[in-house]
Motif scaffolding. Structure first.
Motif, PDB file in Angstrom:
ATOM      1  N   MET A   1       0.861  -1.178   0.000  1.00  0.00           N
ATOM      2  CA  MET A   1       0.000   0.000   0.000  1.00  0.00           C
ATOM      3  C   MET A   1       0.904   1.236   0.000  1.00  0.00           C
ATOM      4  N   PRO A   2       0.341   2.409  -0.231  1.00  0.00           N
ATOM      5  CA  PRO A   2       1.147   3.632  -0.251  1.00  0.00           C
ATOM      6  C   PRO A   2       1.785   3.983   1.104  1.00  0.00           C
ATOM      7  N   PHE A   3       1.392   3.304   2.174  1.00  0.00           N
ATOM      8  CA  PHE A   3       1.952   3.563   3.494  1.00  0.00           C
ATOM      9  C   PHE A   3       2.610   2.293   4.006  1.00  0.00           C
ATOM     10  N   ASP A   4       3.729   2.437   4.720  1.00  0.00           N
ATOM     11  CA  ASP A   4       4.363   1.253   5.293  1.00  0.00           C
ATOM     12  C   ASP A   4       3.512   0.712   6.439  1.00  0.00           C
ATOM     13  N   ASN A   5       3.921  -0.414   6.994  1.00  0.00           N
ATOM     14  CA  ASN A   5       3.111  -1.073   8.027  1.00  0.00           C
ATOM     15  C   ASN A   5       2.843  -0.183   9.228  1.00  0.00           C
ATOM     16  N   ILE A   6       3.814   0.606   9.655  1.00  0.00           N
ATOM     17  CA  ILE A   6       3.634   1.463  10.830  1.00  0.00           C
ATOM     18  C   ILE A   6       2.673   2.599  10.517  1.00  0.00           C
ATOM     19  N   ALA A   7       2.865   3.270   9.403  1.00  0.00           N
ATOM     20  CA  ALA A   7       1.986   4.392   9.039  1.00  0.00           C
ATOM     21  C   ALA A   7       0.586   3.920   8.658  1.00  0.00           C
ATOM     22  N   SER A   8       0.472   2.698   8.195  1.00  0.00           N
ATOM     23  CA  SER A   8      -0.848   2.221   7.775  1.00  0.00           C
ATOM     24  C   SER A   8      -1.814   2.128   8.952  1.00  0.00           C
ATOM     25  N   THR A   9      -1.312   1.926  10.156  1.00  0.00           N
ATOM     26  CA  THR A   9      -2.223   1.848  11.304  1.00  0.00           C
ATOM     27  C   THR A   9      -2.945   3.174  11.505  1.00  0.00           C
ATOM     28  N   ASP A  10      -2.250   4.282  11.295  1.00  0.00           N
ATOM     29  CA  ASP A  10      -2.894   5.592  11.404  1.00  0.00           C
ATOM     30  C   ASP A  10      -3.966   5.762  10.339  1.00  0.00           C
ATOM     31  N   GLU A  11      -3.673   5.325   9.133  1.00  0.00           N
ATOM     32  CA  GLU A  11      -4.642   5.426   8.036  1.00  0.00           C
ATOM     33  C   GLU A  11      -5.866   4.556   8.295  1.00  0.00           C
ATOM     34  N   ILE A  12      -5.639   3.353   8.782  1.00  0.00           N
ATOM     35  CA  ILE A  12      -6.753   2.445   9.083  1.00  0.00           C
ATOM     36  C   ILE A  12      -7.641   3.042  10.169  1.00  0.00           C
ATOM     37  N   GLU A  13      -7.028   3.606  11.207  1.00  0.00           N
ATOM     38  CA  GLU A  13      -7.812   4.242  12.272  1.00  0.00           C
ATOM     39  C   GLU A  13      -8.594   5.439  11.749  1.00  0.00           C
ATOM     40  N   GLU A  14      -7.995   6.203  10.867  1.00  0.00           N
ATOM     41  CA  GLU A  14      -8.673   7.370  10.278  1.00  0.00           C
ATOM     42  C   GLU A  14      -9.895   6.936   9.467  1.00  0.00           C
ATOM     43  N   ILE A  15      -9.729   5.898   8.671  1.00  0.00           N
ATOM     44  CA  ILE A  15     -10.842   5.383   7.866  1.00  0.00           C
ATOM     45  C   ILE A  15     -11.939   4.842   8.775  1.00  0.00           C
ATOM     46  N   ALA A  16     -11.554   4.083   9.801  1.00  0.00           N
ATOM     47  CA  ALA A  16     -12.542   3.535  10.736  1.00  0.00           C
ATOM     48  C   ALA A  16     -13.308   4.654  11.434  1.00  0.00           C
ATOM     49  N   SER A  17     -12.620   5.717  11.804  1.00  0.00           N
ATOM     50  CA  SER A  17     -13.287   6.850  12.456  1.00  0.00           C
ATOM     51  C   SER A  17     -14.269   7.533  11.514  1.00  0.00           C
ATOM     52  N   THR A  18     -13.874   7.676  10.259  1.00  0.00           N
ATOM     53  CA  THR A  18     -14.757   8.271   9.255  1.00  0.00           C
ATOM     54  C   THR A  18     -16.027   7.444   9.108  1.00  0.00           C
ATOM     55  N   ILE A  19     -15.870   6.135   9.042  1.00  0.00           N
ATOM     56  CA  ILE A  19     -17.031   5.254   8.913  1.00  0.00           C
ATOM     57  C   ILE A  19     -17.877   5.315  10.181  1.00  0.00           C
ATOM     58  N   TYR A  20     -17.242   5.253  11.328  1.00  0.00           N
ATOM     59  CA  TYR A  20     -17.971   5.288  12.599  1.00  0.00           C
ATOM     60  C   TYR A  20     -18.797   6.565  12.734  1.00  0.00           C
ATOM     61  N   ASP A  21     -18.252   7.675  12.264  1.00  0.00           N
ATOM     62  CA  ASP A  21     -18.918   8.967  12.400  1.00  0.00           C
ATOM     63  C   ASP A  21     -19.978   9.225  11.330  1.00  0.00           C
ATOM     64  N   ASN A  22     -20.111   8.335  10.338  1.00  0.00           N
ATOM     65  CA  ASN A  22     -21.066   8.624   9.264  1.00  0.00           C
ATOM     66  C   ASN A  22     -22.512   8.451   9.728  1.00  0.00           C
ATOM     67  N   ASP A  23     -23.421   8.936   8.909  1.00  0.00           N
ATOM     68  CA  ASP A  23     -24.847   8.956   9.280  1.00  0.00           C
ATOM     69  C   ASP A  23     -25.429   7.558   9.510  1.00  0.00           C
ATOM     70  N   ILE A  24     -24.966   6.573   8.761  1.00  0.00           N
ATOM     71  CA  ILE A  24     -25.524   5.226   8.893  1.00  0.00           C
ATOM     72  C   ILE A  24     -25.161   4.624  10.251  1.00  0.00           C
ATOM     73  N   ILE A  25     -23.889   4.661  10.613  1.00  0.00           N
ATOM     74  CA  ILE A  25     -23.472   4.092  11.903  1.00  0.00           C
ATOM     75  C   ILE A  25     -24.085   4.883  13.047  1.00  0.00           C
ATOM     76  N   GLN A  26     -24.047   6.192  12.951  1.00  0.00           N
ATOM     77  CA  GLN A  26     -24.630   7.010  14.023  1.00  0.00           C
ATOM     78  C   GLN A  26     -26.139   6.789  14.119  1.00  0.00           C
ATOM     79  N   GLY A  27     -26.799   6.579  12.986  1.00  0.00           N
ATOM     80  CA  GLY A  27     -28.220   6.260  12.997  1.00  0.00           C
ATOM     81  C   GLY A  27     -28.491   4.952  13.710  1.00  0.00           C
ATOM     82  N   PHE A  28     -27.628   3.968  13.461  1.00  0.00           N
ATOM     83  CA  PHE A  28     -27.771   2.678  14.137  1.00  0.00           C
ATOM     84  C   PHE A  28     -27.629   2.847  15.649  1.00  0.00           C
ATOM     85  N   LEU A  29     -26.682   3.676  16.056  1.00  0.00           N
ATOM     86  CA  LEU A  29     -26.442   3.878  17.490  1.00  0.00           C
ATOM     87  C   LEU A  29     -27.601   4.589  18.181  1.00  0.00           C
TER      88      LEU A  29
END
Length: 93
Positions: free
Chosen positions: A29-57
């Protein structure tokens, strides 16, 4: 934040990241293994904060929530589809 739901989103996002990594040239991927964890967390946060997940909550009636609110019809498939879309649009382009 519902930590349990965030953890589910994070796990599905990481699974999607790894599945997509394996399809890339040299399986990188464009990020090495260490930097990819930050990217994965950022993507997960974006998904968690979206209207669908928040609607479910916040929706008191959980029956058929995913069927009624997503094309995927299931939470895990929805989360992984969103992760794949974000990775394609923001990481691999």
């Amino acid at each position: 934040m519902s930590q349990e739901i965030y953890n589910i989103v994070l796990i599905h996002t990481a699974r999607t990241w790894e599945r997509m990594r394996l399809t890339q040239t040299y399986q990188e991927m464009p990020f090495d293994n260490i930097a990819s964890t930050d990217e994965i967390e950022e993507i997960a946060s974006t998904i968690y904060d979206n209207d669908i997940i928040q609607g479910f909550l916040t929706d008191e009636i959980k029956d058929d929530y995913w069927i009624n609110n997503t094309a995927e019809g299931m939470s895990d498939i929805y989360i992984e589809a969103e992760a794949e879309r974000i990775i394609n649009d923001e990481i691999l382009t």
